[in-house]
Scaffold this active site. Sequence first.
Site, PDB file in Angstrom:
ATOM      1  N   HIS A 116       0.935   5.138   1.329  1.00  0.00           N
ATOM      2  CA  HIS A 116       0.260   6.041   2.264  1.00  0.00           C
ATOM      3  C   HIS A 116       0.920   7.415   2.147  1.00  0.00           C
ATOM      4  O   HIS A 116       2.155   7.510   2.177  1.00  0.00           O
ATOM      5  CB  HIS A 116       0.384   5.498   3.692  1.00  0.00           C
ATOM      6  CG  HIS A 116      -0.431   6.266   4.672  1.00  0.00           C
ATOM      7  ND1 HIS A 116      -1.789   6.090   4.795  1.00  0.00           N
ATOM      8  CD2 HIS A 116      -0.096   7.245   5.536  1.00  0.00           C
ATOM      9  CE1 HIS A 116      -2.252   6.921   5.720  1.00  0.00           C
ATOM     10  NE2 HIS A 116      -1.247   7.622   6.182  1.00  0.00           N
ATOM     11  N   ASN A 118       0.850  -1.186   0.000  1.00  0.00           N
ATOM     12  CA  ASN A 118       0.000   0.000   0.000  1.00  0.00           C
ATOM     13  C   ASN A 118       0.887   1.238   0.000  1.00  0.00           C
ATOM     14  O   ASN A 118       1.973   1.223   0.579  1.00  0.00           O
ATOM     15  CB  ASN A 118      -0.874   0.016   1.267  1.00  0.00           C
ATOM     16  CG  ASN A 118      -1.747   1.259   1.345  1.00  0.00           C
ATOM     17  OD1 ASN A 118      -2.384   1.654   0.357  1.00  0.00           O
ATOM     18  ND2 ASN A 118      -1.785   1.904   2.501  1.00  0.00           N
TER      19      ASN A 118
HETATM   20  C1  GAR Z   1      -2.967   8.868  -2.869  1.00  0.00           C
HETATM   21  O1  GAR Z   1      -2.507  10.079  -2.345  1.00  0.00           O
HETATM   22  C2  GAR Z   1      -2.722   7.726  -1.905  1.00  0.00           C
HETATM   23  O2  GAR Z   1      -1.532   7.850  -1.196  1.00  0.00           O
HETATM   24  C3  GAR Z   1      -3.906   7.864  -0.988  1.00  0.00           C
HETATM   25  O3  GAR Z   1      -4.978   8.145  -1.850  1.00  0.00           O
HETATM   26  C4  GAR Z   1      -4.499   8.871  -2.984  1.00  0.00           C
HETATM   27  C5  GAR Z   1      -4.977   8.187  -4.238  1.00  0.00           C
HETATM   28  O4  GAR Z   1      -4.675   8.960  -5.364  1.00  0.00           O
HETATM   29  N1  GAR Z   1      -4.107   6.676  -0.224  1.00  0.00           N
HETATM   30  C6  GAR Z   1      -4.473   6.669   1.055  1.00  0.00           C
HETATM   31  O5  GAR Z   1      -4.738   7.681   1.673  1.00  0.00           O
HETATM   32  C7  GAR Z   1      -4.574   5.286   1.700  1.00  0.00           C
HETATM   33  N2  GAR Z   1      -4.683   5.389   3.113  1.00  0.00           N
HETATM   34  P1  GAR Z   1      -4.651   8.323  -6.824  1.00  0.00           P
HETATM   35  O6  GAR Z   1      -6.020   7.653  -7.053  1.00  0.00           O
HETATM   36  O7  GAR Z   1      -4.464   9.487  -7.742  1.00  0.00           O
HETATM   37  O8  GAR Z   1      -3.519   7.333  -6.904  1.00  0.00           O
END
Ligand code: GAR
Length: 201
Positions: free
Chosen positions: A111, A109
């Site tokens: 984060h 994952n």
């Molecule tokens: C990203 O910033 C990722 O790190 C976060 O969601 C966003 C997805 O963006 N994930 C979390 O917060 C998980 N806990 P994306 O769809 O453009 O990749």
Amino acid sequence: MRKLRFGIMASGRGSNAEAILQACREGKLQAEGALVVSNNPDAGVHEVAARFDAASQTIARPDFPDGGSFAETLIGAFRDAGVELILLAGYMRKVPPALLREYRGAVLNIHPALLPRHGGKGMYGIHVHEDVLRERDRETGVTVHYVDEEYDRGPILLQKGGVDVRADDTPEALAERVLELEHRAYPEAVALWMEKHRSIV
Ligand code: GAR
């Protein structure tokens, strides 16, 4: 070396998915996106997958009578696609424990903060950056970690800091700068995972 077949699970726009698929296209990763799964049929990540000729499917818990059949379907889809590594890229749902057992050590994952700070339940997307500002951290960054049964607690594979938090920052501005780093860090973490876990030549 044979290309690693990976799967992606994502709920939203899919910019991390895109960064990884782009790294494959450019030959920076000896890997290919075998299947993208989203819980959301309208997620932008389906379009991203189509642009990279990767298969994508919607598999959502509410469409199943119970958690067991949901997990079975997910596992079956990844197994049928020959997936060896699963990458969570903005997947905003809990991953079924049965999938984690099936892919032990092979679910990662990303984060958008320096875990263990700003992790855990409710800490996703913009909320993470709001928390960084609330806590007045001076620096933030990204973490790629192995996924286990607890939110954001699995062993860290790669962490990159160096994103300065500015006095006049907004959560959105901070998210944007962290995202740039995510797009560099996730392909690098996949390469690192391959080095550590693959012995096939
Ligand atoms: C990203 O910033 C990722 O790190 C976060 O969601 C966003 C997805 O963006 N994930 C979390 O917060 C998980 N806990 P994306 O769809 O453009 O990749």
